[in-house]
Design an enzyme around this catalytic site. Structure first.
Site, PDB file in Angstrom:
ATOM      1  N   THR A 107       0.817  -1.217   0.000  1.00 44.71           N
ATOM      2  CA  THR A 107       0.000   0.000   0.000  1.00 44.71           C
ATOM      3  C   THR A 107       0.850   1.266   0.000  1.00 44.71           C
ATOM      4  OG1 THR A 107      -1.704  -1.210   1.170  1.00 44.71           O
ATOM      5  CG2 THR A 107      -1.835   1.166   1.291  1.00 44.71           C
ATOM      6  N   THR A 183       2.343  -4.266   4.510  1.00 41.18           N
ATOM      7  CA  THR A 183       2.414  -4.500   5.955  1.00 41.18           C
ATOM      8  C   THR A 183       2.118  -5.943   6.339  1.00 41.18           C
ATOM      9  OG1 THR A 183       0.106  -3.793   6.169  1.00 41.18           O
ATOM     10  CG2 THR A 183       1.803  -2.126   6.555  1.00 41.18           C
ATOM     11  N   ASP A 184       1.346  -6.648   5.505  1.00 43.50           N
ATOM     12  CA  ASP A 184       0.845  -7.959   5.937  1.00 43.50           C
ATOM     13  C   ASP A 184       1.946  -8.944   6.319  1.00 43.50           C
ATOM     14  OD1 ASP A 184      -1.538  -6.818   5.304  1.00 43.50           O
ATOM     15  OD2 ASP A 184      -2.011  -8.121   3.602  1.00 43.50           O
ATOM     16  N   LYS A 262       2.623  -7.765  12.991  1.00 41.11           N
ATOM     17  CA  LYS A 262       1.404  -7.028  12.669  1.00 41.11           C
ATOM     18  C   LYS A 262       0.291  -7.594  13.545  1.00 41.11           C
ATOM     19  CE  LYS A 262      -1.588  -5.521   8.965  1.00 41.11           C
ATOM     20  NZ  LYS A 262      -1.833  -5.312   7.544  1.00 41.11           N
TER      21      LYS A 262
HETATM   22  N1  ASP Z   1      -2.077  -6.285   1.412  1.00 43.50           N
HETATM   23  C1  ASP Z   1      -1.102  -5.235   1.533  1.00 43.50           C
HETATM   24  C2  ASP Z   1       0.265  -5.853   1.593  1.00 43.50           C
HETATM   25  O1  ASP Z   1       0.667  -6.377   2.583  1.00 43.50           O
HETATM   26  C3  ASP Z   1      -1.393  -4.399   2.721  1.00 43.50           C
HETATM   27  C4  ASP Z   1      -0.434  -3.284   2.956  1.00 43.50           C
HETATM   28  O2  ASP Z   1       0.418  -2.938   2.187  1.00 43.50           O
HETATM   29  O3  ASP Z   1      -0.551  -2.693   4.025  1.00 43.50           O
HETATM   30  O4  ASP Z   1       0.952  -5.794   0.619  1.00 43.50           O
END
Ligand code: ASP
Length: 461
Positions: A107, A183-184, A262
């Protein structure tokens, strides 16, 4: 680029807009069963359904309204939104540290392309400087997009590519490295990089955002400012994660790469150090170190690089009544390592014992971690734990399950000898196991101080 004023609209959605003389980028007031909405008609994704009209409200949020529920549309005007980011030359100063931002996707590297519904990278230094000019206060920034994936698609190839790239950047003289990442699975990547790239002389700071830059509550800019400052100025020469601290935009937290996780699907304050306290806090003005046992910056220009990785490793998340055939299946499929996330102090049920014994006898390396995340597996306490250890399952102290998983991949990439693998697994590289956990870290750092105090006030009332 928007192709027509009906871009993406088909079926009833298109019919309703046409009937009222509206189209994409029309500024409208719309009355529907749920109420009256004022906003800009957004293009629809080519793959989206044909039953909704999507508006961007003045608040910046998007709302989808069922076309069949629309009773009136009044067109107030037309405003084509411009999603191109301003490009400005990133300034260069001979006195500022040189930082490189390596993008992997997620993201943080995205803004929405309303036509395809996809997120697209916005990543050149000029684009970043155009949207986050604060970055220039800390460093000279160079950017490079290595991959463009959501983080569930990260894997050994990407980990190895990143590790090698970090080594090259260090050798070339960079003063700090930022890695933009979804983040995932950021904590998996932070942990494996902590093992693959050791003896770092400069900070490697991983950063992401929970909400994309086109949303009013986005954490992209603030996280980026903190991460770039940490890379440019902090004394912590380790792989760390720099993300939102408390629920408000007060400060970021710096987490050690092997002890971070996370912990919330959607809060911006999602990353938490587990089993310890964070390395420090950071805002645009200062860095406050909470502890002093970290590896410090050094003038050296080399790292200890070891990108070994065995893919045939899995995590078994134990649940009551798990059947032994699950373990047998993994062994039959040729898996060489199993990390169990066990209950309590490190337990599984008795029916699993023969399967675990078979696994160990067939040379599979089995490690026990705790589902509770905080605390140690302590397999001497109950008979269950003692029996499981007798089967050859090795307790992994307070290593987080995901960290143990990537570490076992790394260890089995280097050896198949049980004793050597055990030595690698149980010798801490970067605090993935610690001698003790702070008694108050578990309580305080779940929410950060303002939230805890606010909570206590609210229940005393
Ligand atoms: N689904 C995304 C990822 O982990 C979520 C994010 O970037 O926060 O790539």
């Amino acid at each position: 680029m928007v192709e027509s004023s009906m871009s993406g609209y088909r079926g009833i959605g298109r019919a309703v807009l046409e009937r009222h003389g509206a189209g994409v980028w029309s500024d409208i007031e719309l009355e529907a069963a749920q109420g009256t909405f004022r906003g800009l008609v957004l293009p629809r994704s080519e793959t989206a359904d044909d039953r909704h009209i999507v508006l961007k409200l003045a608040s910046g949020y998007n709302v989808g309204i069922a076309a069949e529920a629309v009773t009136r549309i009044t067109v107030l005007g037309r405003r084509e939104a411009n999603y191109k980011l301003p490009e400005k030359q990133f300034p260069h100063s001979r006195t500022k540290p040189n930082v490189v931002l390596l993008g992997t996707g997620g993201t943080i590297a995205s803004r929405l392309d309303y036509r395809t519904g996809a997120v697209i990278p916005a990543f050149s230094p000029g684009e970043l400087y155009g949207s986050v000019p604060e970055l220039a206060a800390f460093c000279n920034l160079r950017t490079e997009s290595l991959f463009s994936v959501f983080s569930e698609n990260m894997g050994p190839r990407q980990y190895q590519g990143l590790a090698e790239r970090i080594a090259e950047e260090v050798a070339a003289g960079v003063d700090g490295i930022v890695i933009g990442h979804g983040t995932d699975t950021m904590h998996h990547t932070a942990a494996i990089l902590s093992f693959m790239v050791q003896e770092l002389p400069v900070p490697v700071v991983m950063v992401g955002s929970q909400r994309s830059a086109d949303r009013p509550s986005s954490d992209a800019a603030i996280n980026l400012i903190h991460a770039v400052k940490a890379a440019a100025e902090s004394d912590i020469a380790e792989v760390m994660v720099c993300m939102f601290g408390p629920t408000s935009d007060q400060y970021g937290l710096l987490h050690r790469g092997t002890r971070v996780r996370k912990m919330h699907t959607s809060y911006r304050s999602t990353f938490r150090t587990i089993g310890d306290i964070p390395l420090g806090m950071i805002d645009a003005a200062r860095i406050v170190y909470f502890r002093h046992d970290f590896h410090r910056r050094r003038p050296e220009r080399s790292v200890k690089l070891n990108t070994a990785f065995e893919e045939k490793v899995t995590i078994l998340y134990y649940y009551p009544n798990m059947k032994p055939d699950v373990v047998d299946a993994v062994v039959d499929k040729g898996y060489r390592g199993i990390v169990i996330a066990g209950t309590g102090l490190g337990h599984v049920n008795k029916p699993l014992y023969p399967a675990l014994k078979r696994a160990v006898q067939r040379g599979v390396h089995v490690y026990m971690t705790a589902q509770t995340l905080w605390g140690y597996v302590q397999m001497y306490v109950y008979e269950t734990g003692r029996e499981i250890m007798e089967l050859g399952v090795v307790p992994a102290a307070n290593m987080l399950p995901e960290t143990a998983y990537v570490k076992l991949c790394w260890a089995l990439g280097q050896s198949n000898d049980p004793e050597q693998v055990k030595r690698i697994m149980l010798t801490p590289v970067c605090d993935e196991t610690t001698a003790r956990e702070p008694y108050n870290g578990y309580l305080v750092f779940q929410g950060a101080i303002p939230e805890v105090q606010g909570f206590l006030r609210s229940i005393k009332r």
